[in-house]
Design a protein around this motif. Structure first.
Motif, PDB file in Angstrom:
ATOM      1  N   UNK A 181       0.789  -1.265   0.143  1.00 39.82           N
ATOM      2  CA  UNK A 181      -0.041  -0.144  -0.023  1.00 39.82           C
ATOM      3  C   UNK A 181       1.010   1.152  -0.016  1.00 39.82           C
ATOM      4  N   UNK A 182       1.432   1.657  -1.259  1.00 35.30           N
ATOM      5  CA  UNK A 182       2.320   2.770  -1.221  1.00 35.30           C
ATOM      6  C   UNK A 182       1.832   3.925  -0.710  1.00 35.30           C
ATOM      7  N   UNK A 183       2.283   4.808  -0.089  1.00 35.17           N
ATOM      8  CA  UNK A 183       1.945   6.041   0.378  1.00 35.17           C
ATOM      9  C   UNK A 183       3.094   7.104  -0.037  1.00 35.17           C
ATOM     10  N   UNK A 184       2.692   8.547   0.119  1.00 37.69           N
ATOM     11  CA  UNK A 184       3.555   9.591  -0.176  1.00 37.69           C
ATOM     12  C   UNK A 184       4.709   9.522   0.624  1.00 37.69           C
ATOM     13  N   UNK A 185       6.027   9.685  -0.009  1.00 39.27           N
ATOM     14  CA  UNK A 185       7.214   9.475   0.778  1.00 39.27           C
ATOM     15  C   UNK A 185       8.323  10.243   0.219  1.00 39.27           C
ATOM     16  N   UNK A 186       9.015  10.966   0.921  1.00 39.08           N
ATOM     17  CA  UNK A 186      10.252  11.745   0.706  1.00 39.08           C
ATOM     18  C   UNK A 186      11.260  10.933   0.983  1.00 39.08           C
ATOM     19  N   UNK A 187      12.511  10.970   0.151  1.00 35.49           N
ATOM     20  CA  UNK A 187      13.752  10.323   0.483  1.00 35.49           C
ATOM     21  C   UNK A 187      15.028  10.877  -0.289  1.00 35.49           C
ATOM     22  N   UNK A 188      16.067  11.347   0.294  1.00 36.51           N
ATOM     23  CA  UNK A 188      17.118  11.591  -0.296  1.00 36.51           C
ATOM     24  C   UNK A 188      18.094  10.374  -0.927  1.00 36.51           C
ATOM     25  N   UNK A 189      18.255  10.414  -2.156  1.00 35.54           N
ATOM     26  CA  UNK A 189      19.184   9.414  -2.523  1.00 35.54           C
ATOM     27  C   UNK A 189      20.447  10.007  -3.201  1.00 35.54           C
ATOM     28  N   UNK A 190      21.615   9.320  -2.890  1.00 38.71           N
ATOM     29  CA  UNK A 190      22.946   9.888  -3.503  1.00 38.71           C
ATOM     30  C   UNK A 190      23.107   9.176  -4.820  1.00 38.71           C
ATOM     31  N   UNK A 191      23.695  10.086  -5.480  1.00 37.61           N
ATOM     32  CA  UNK A 191      23.963   9.610  -6.810  1.00 37.61           C
ATOM     33  C   UNK A 191      24.645   8.077  -6.729  1.00 37.61           C
ATOM     34  N   UNK A 192      24.148   7.353  -7.774  1.00 35.02           N
ATOM     35  CA  UNK A 192      24.801   6.040  -7.825  1.00 35.02           C
ATOM     36  C   UNK A 192      24.209   4.942  -6.986  1.00 35.02           C
ATOM     37  N   UNK A 193      23.266   5.361  -6.282  1.00 36.30           N
ATOM     38  CA  UNK A 193      22.490   4.503  -5.514  1.00 36.30           C
ATOM     39  C   UNK A 193      20.953   4.408  -5.925  1.00 36.30           C
ATOM     40  N   UNK A 194      20.296   3.338  -5.392  1.00 28.67           N
ATOM     41  CA  UNK A 194      18.790   3.374  -5.701  1.00 28.67           C
ATOM     42  C   UNK A 194      17.955   2.835  -4.351  1.00 28.67           C
ATOM     43  N   UNK A 195      16.835   3.250  -4.274  1.00 31.44           N
ATOM     44  CA  UNK A 195      16.183   3.096  -2.982  1.00 31.44           C
ATOM     45  C   UNK A 195      14.435   3.067  -3.729  1.00 31.44           C
ATOM     46  N   UNK A 196      13.798   2.313  -2.805  1.00 34.10           N
ATOM     47  CA  UNK A 196      12.329   2.427  -2.927  1.00 34.10           C
ATOM     48  C   UNK A 196      11.716   3.695  -2.366  1.00 34.10           C
ATOM     49  N   UNK A 197      10.946   4.391  -3.043  1.00 34.62           N
ATOM     50  CA  UNK A 197      10.149   5.666  -2.588  1.00 34.62           C
ATOM     51  C   UNK A 197       8.997   5.706  -2.887  1.00 34.62           C
ATOM     52  N   UNK A 198       7.912   5.519  -2.135  1.00 33.68           N
ATOM     53  CA  UNK A 198       6.433   5.727  -2.330  1.00 33.68           C
ATOM     54  C   UNK A 198       5.904   4.882  -3.434  1.00 33.68           C
ATOM     55  N   UNK A 199       6.738   3.503  -3.430  1.00 31.64           N
ATOM     56  CA  UNK A 199       6.043   2.552  -4.418  1.00 31.64           C
ATOM     57  C   UNK A 199       7.132   2.480  -5.764  1.00 31.64           C
TER      58      UNK A 199
END
Length: 148
Positions: A52-70
């Motif tokens: 159940x993805x929700x609104x999400x804020x995240x800081x991503x460094x260049x060269x990395x990946x992450x799940x943000x808000x689905x």
């Protein structure tokens, strides 16, 4: 006791005494672990989008990946106050090519799958000296808003 037997016995006795002293040192109070445990749990990497993805804020460094808000996002660049965020995976994201959102802080873009990606902040990568090779860092803070 012959001198030859004495030469063999002394090292054996000394070894036994040293081992006994090493084992005998300490008390029952020293059974605590040598490392301290953290009062906070360590977050595990998310391998798939949340149910159940929700609104999400995240800081991503260049060269990395992450799940943000689905959505699984990566940062391709962060320079000249502009960032490029690549959409790698998520609900309704095509496998054959990656979507990209490029812009300065304040830029928002609605994707074909209904998700909105907003670039909130860009930290520029460091300029490398002439002839130097490397990423130079940089990061992009993004907010992902799923469709309603």
């Amino acid at each position: 006791m012959s001198q030859r037997a004495h030469r063999r016995t002394v090292p054996i006795l000394l070894t036994g005494v040293l081992m006994f002293a090493a084992v005998g040192c300490g008390s029952s109070e020293e059974t605590r672990p040598m490392t301290k445990s953290s009062p906070q749990s360590i977050p595990a990497a998310r391998l798939s989008p949340p149910a159940n993805p929700q609104k999400e804020t995240n800081t991503l460094a260049r060269g990395t990946t992450s799940w943000v808000g689905g959505l699984r996002l990566g940062v391709a660049s962060a320079q000249s106050d502009s960032g490029t965020v690549v959409v790698l995976d998520g609900y309704g994201v095509p496998r054959e090519n990656n979507w990209r959102v490029t812009g300065k802080a304040g830029h928002s873009e609605k994707l074909a799958n209904g998700y909105t990606i907003s670039i909130d902040k860009v930290v520029n990568a460091k300029k490398l000296e002439k002839g130097m090779i490397g990423s130079g860092g940089g990061s992009v803070t993004v907010t992902v808003t799923p469709p309603k």
